[in-house]
Write a protein that holds these residues in place. Structure first.
Motif, PDB file in Angstrom:
ATOM      1  N   ASP A  39      14.836 -91.290  28.703  1.00 51.08           N
ATOM      2  CA  ASP A  39      15.131 -91.987  27.449  1.00 51.08           C
ATOM      3  C   ASP A  39      15.084 -90.971  26.316  1.00 51.08           C
ATOM      4  O   ASP A  39      14.964 -89.767  26.555  1.00 51.08           O
ATOM      5  N   SER A  40      15.167 -91.446  25.083  1.00 57.62           N
ATOM      6  CA  SER A  40      15.250 -90.533  23.945  1.00 57.62           C
ATOM      7  C   SER A  40      14.002 -89.683  23.784  1.00 57.62           C
ATOM      8  O   SER A  40      14.041 -88.612  23.175  1.00 57.62           O
TER       9      SER A  40
ATOM     10  N   ARG B 274       8.919 -92.442  36.010  1.00 60.90           N
ATOM     11  CA  ARG B 274       9.325 -93.227  34.839  1.00 60.90           C
ATOM     12  C   ARG B 274      10.284 -94.338  35.226  1.00 60.90           C
ATOM     13  O   ARG B 274      10.272 -95.425  34.633  1.00 60.90           O
ATOM     14  N   MET B 275      11.138 -94.082  36.229  1.00 59.46           N
ATOM     15  CA  MET B 275      12.065 -95.113  36.689  1.00 59.46           C
ATOM     16  C   MET B 275      11.301 -96.335  37.191  1.00 59.46           C
ATOM     17  O   MET B 275      11.642 -97.483  36.870  1.00 59.46           O
ATOM     18  N   ILE B 276      10.266 -96.112  37.991  1.00 59.85           N
ATOM     19  CA  ILE B 276       9.484 -97.227  38.517  1.00 59.85           C
ATOM     20  C   ILE B 276       8.841 -98.011  37.371  1.00 59.85           C
ATOM     21  O   ILE B 276       8.922 -99.241  37.318  1.00 59.85           O
ATOM     22  N   GLU B 277       8.211 -97.295  36.447  1.00 61.29           N
ATOM     23  CA  GLU B 277       7.518 -97.962  35.343  1.00 61.29           C
ATOM     24  C   GLU B 277       8.503 -98.699  34.429  1.00 61.29           C
ATOM     25  O   GLU B 277       8.227 -99.812  33.976  1.00 61.29           O
ATOM     26  N   ALA B 278       9.654 -98.087  34.174  1.00 65.02           N
ATOM     27  CA  ALA B 278      10.655 -98.742  33.328  1.00 65.02           C
ATOM     28  C   ALA B 278      11.164-100.020  33.985  1.00 65.02           C
ATOM     29  O   ALA B 278      11.378-101.042  33.318  1.00 65.02           O
ATOM     30  N   ALA B 279      11.366 -99.986  35.297  1.00 72.09           N
ATOM     31  CA  ALA B 279      11.851-101.165  36.017  1.00 72.09           C
ATOM     32  C   ALA B 279      10.818-102.279  36.014  1.00 72.09           C
ATOM     33  O   ALA B 279      11.156-103.457  35.844  1.00 72.09           O
TER      34      ALA B 279
ATOM     35  N   HIS C 161      20.702 -93.543  31.171  1.00 70.00           N
ATOM     36  CA  HIS C 161      19.329 -93.131  31.451  1.00 70.00           C
ATOM     37  C   HIS C 161      19.209 -92.282  32.710  1.00 70.00           C
ATOM     38  O   HIS C 161      18.198 -91.600  32.904  1.00 70.00           O
ATOM     39  N   VAL C 162      20.218 -92.342  33.589  1.00 70.20           N
ATOM     40  CA  VAL C 162      20.135 -91.567  34.836  1.00 70.20           C
ATOM     41  C   VAL C 162      21.032 -90.338  34.835  1.00 70.20           C
ATOM     42  O   VAL C 162      20.868 -89.456  35.679  1.00 70.20           O
TER      43      VAL C 162
END
Length: 304
Positions: A46-47, A62-67, A244-245
């Motif tokens: 992210d930014s 971060r992907m897991i936490e964002a999801a 984001h990816v």
């Protein structure tokens, strides 16, 4: 008799496809573990993320936490998940992470016996007892679990390899407990306009070329939402996370083309299997730029 013959042929074809997918991941998972660690999935930026030269393993976490945030999975000790299923678990990175985060029991399934065994070894090394985290070789379309077994189902970048999406979603519905949250992270092709019945021929050709090596089957987010609705799922949400990816694949490409990446490829696949197309990251990871493919998160809940 004709119907039985077709059913038999279909089963044989499915078994062949599953075996081919398993064999591909037998090798691919070893390469990815060497260069990114025990999470084999895409990372999230992210930014506020440091992009140039950033740690891809941190991006995967971060992907897991964002999801989990997107799906509104509760952090309340009285409401947090207790029984978790990781469909297409790879070597168990997400399975272990979710089990540790929530103090839950977690099971992972994969088509690859090599991945399942490696997942068990890594789990033992991290001190997670077998009764808390376990792995099985199983087909996502025929899961070896009782109805209503899980209150959180996690599936990241697995369902693209599943041809029968309807059966897949219905199988998720079967093993989900009342009130369970389901999280899918996957590549989808673009949604069709109201005036379209199908993708353009050139788009279909590009997708066929893109997914032919890994037997990928693409559908749109709208298709997934329709399948969720057919199971009466609630709280259906989705978002396009392609921006984001994108930085993740830029970083992964650099690592893969580094000496470490090339030597890992040679060690596990061999010089004769060297593929520049693979090392450069196939076009599936770039096609979101023209809108044909997008990386999406889809979440829903099974009614209480």
């Amino acid at each position: 008799m004709e119907g039985e013959k077709m059913d038999t042929e279909g089963k044989v074809e499915t078994e062949k496809m599953n075996k081919a997918i398993a064999m591909a991941y037998d090798v691919q998972s070893k390469i990815l573990e060497d260069i990114t660690g025990d999470h084999l999935h895409t990372g999230f930026y992210d930014s506020s993320s440091v992009i140039p030269g950033s740690d891809v393993n941190s991006a995967q976490t971060r992907m897991i936490e964002a999801a989990l945030r997107f799906a509104s999975v509760s952090e309340d000790p009285s409401k947090k998940p207790r029984n978790i299923l990781d469909v297409g678990c790879g070597i168990g990175g997400s399975t272990r992470y979710l089990a540790s985060k929530y103090g839950a029991q977690a099971k992972g399934i994969t088509l690859s016996p090599v991945e399942a065994e490696r997942a068990r070894v890594l789990t033992a090394a991290q001190g997670l007892e077998s009764q808390q985290v376990s792995f099985e070789v199983a087909d996502a379309l025929n899961q070896p679990f009782a109805d209503g077994s899980f209150d959180l189902i996690w599936c990241i970048e697995c369902e693209n390899h599943i041809s029968d999406k309807t059966k897949f979603v219905h199988e998720l519905n079967r093993v989900a407990a009342p009130g369970a949250t389901i999280i899918l992270l996957t590549w989808c092709h673009r949604d069709l306009s109201p005036l379209e019945n199908d993708l353009h021929p050139d788009e279909k050709k590009l997708l066929t070329q893109t997914g032919s090596r890994s037997r990928v089957k693409w559908i749109s987010t709208a298709d997934y939402i329709n399948l969720f609705q057919s199971c009466s799922f609630q709280e259906i949400k989705y978002a396009d996370w392609s921006p984001h990816v994108a930085p993740y694949y830029a970083e992964l490409r650099k690592i893969t083309l580094s000496w470490k990446g090339i030597m890992s490829y040679v060690r596990h696949a061999g010089w004769r299997q060297m593929s520049i197309k693979f090392l450069m990251m196939p076009s599936v990871f770039d096609t979101f730029k023209n809108g044909l493919l997008k990386y999406c998160i889809l979440t829903c809940q099974k009614p209480q």
